[in-house]
Design an enzyme around this catalytic site. Sequence first.
Site, mmCIF file in Angstrom:
data_model
loop_
_atom_site.group_PDB
_atom_site.id
_atom_site.type_symbol
_atom_site.label_atom_id
_atom_site.label_comp_id
_atom_site.label_asym_id
_atom_site.label_seq_id
_atom_site.Cartn_x
_atom_site.Cartn_y
_atom_site.Cartn_z
ATOM 1 C CG HIS A 179 -4.384 2.898 -0.851
ATOM 2 N ND1 HIS A 179 -5.260 2.066 -0.187
ATOM 3 C CD2 HIS A 179 -3.529 3.380 0.100
ATOM 4 C CE1 HIS A 179 -4.950 2.041 1.096
ATOM 5 N NE2 HIS A 179 -3.918 2.836 1.313
ATOM 6 C CG HIS A 215 2.138 -0.029 4.580
ATOM 7 N ND1 HIS A 215 1.829 -1.000 5.511
ATOM 8 C CD2 HIS A 215 1.002 0.701 4.400
ATOM 9 C CE1 HIS A 215 0.562 -0.866 5.880
ATOM 10 N NE2 HIS A 215 0.045 0.162 5.221
ATOM 11 C CG HIS A 220 -3.808 7.098 3.068
ATOM 12 N ND1 HIS A 220 -3.960 6.902 4.413
ATOM 13 C CD2 HIS A 220 -3.486 5.890 2.555
ATOM 14 C CE1 HIS A 220 -3.730 5.641 4.716
ATOM 15 N NE2 HIS A 220 -3.439 4.988 3.593
ATOM 16 C CG ASP A 224 -2.104 -0.879 1.103
ATOM 17 O OD1 ASP A 224 -2.145 -1.678 0.148
ATOM 18 O OD2 ASP A 224 -2.999 -0.808 1.970
ATOM 19 C CG ASP A 225 0.130 3.800 2.299
ATOM 20 O OD1 ASP A 225 -1.045 3.650 1.905
ATOM 21 O OD2 ASP A 225 0.450 3.815 3.493
#
Length: 401
Positions: free
Chosen positions: A256, A361, A260, A206-207
């Site tokens: 995603h 991540h 965020h 992720d991210d």
Amino acid sequence: MPGKRTFWMVLVSCLLLAALPGPQANAASGSLKASSKAAPAASTALLGLNDELTDLLPVFKDGSYYVPVREAAQLLGLKLTGTPQEIVLTSAGGAVLLLEPDGGKAVKPDGMEAETSMFVEKGSTRVQLGLLARSFGYPITYEADKRLLRVVTAKGALDNEKFDAAHKSEIDSHLKAVKEAEQQAKPAPPKSGHGDSGKTLYLTFDDGPSAHTGQLLDILDRYEVKATFFMLGNHISSYSDSVKRMVKEGDAVGLHGMTHQKELFYKTPEAALQEMDDDNERLYKAAGVKSALVRPPYGSKPYFTEDFRDKVLGAGYHLWDWNVDSQDWKFKEDIASTYANVMKQVKTISAHKTSPVVLMHDLPTTIQVLPKILAELKKEGYAFAVITAEQKPVNFWNDER
């Protein structure tokens, strides 16, 4: 004096027009039909033109609905000329759309260039329906719950509610056929819900992307492992070369969102969908692909409630969470704890004959521990796979859409 290229363009255009079947009715009347009706499939939608349903069934691929150029030109009353390499569509009012399939480029009537995806299937070039409609100023709507697209080219057309009521039986029949096709297309469910005896593992990050993604990809390449990346739109724009590399090397890409930030992403279901759509546009601009895979910020529980899922998944996206949380964001420099945490959870999940979906991540500290994790998992016989839109999603709500 026209040049040789112009002469040949005109000649080929004439040949194309001679071979093109004439439309069966005037497009403005809304009664135009495509030349042949395709069989309903899981990926198709109905297409309405003005107040009538057409026989043309757009096909969903990589986040967009596509139609054959020739049939779409008939339906919309557009003149088709050019060559397979340069397709020219002209409206009755003289507006021109130029499509270059090989280059993935469109030149709109206002002269603006746009990247677009096209592909050839059964000898026919397919183009995004939305691009065609909007290029010529025709409103287009999509009702995901009905699998219904509608283009309006004439004044005085019914509103969507009256249109749906007028064609209720056809819409219901198609929706039933699509759902049956979806069931038939689904692979046999694996034991205990996912994976083959728990030895297929899905590694997800992720991210990203980030300044460190190149190192992460180097490690995956060294261990011959593919992973799935759920990325933020702004980061995609900043590190597009890494995204291109992911796609080229066979990793899977997912969405995603953009911010965020809970207060922004979860403000409304519409806000969440908009972030995913914007993220998808950034992905397409960077690497020429779109994704139907989404992972909302912080996972889907507790914020991604039914209203959010109906909005986002109703637009064709598939929700993926995880069943192994590395907590690499928490342990940071304590990579020994990250390693132990991953290995413990993977073994627990596998013991239940379920494939691990591991959350990690795109962090420098994760890159430090990744080689040790991969080496041990491969030693223990795990195979690594990427997530696809055809799989039954793993998420905290058990939402199979």
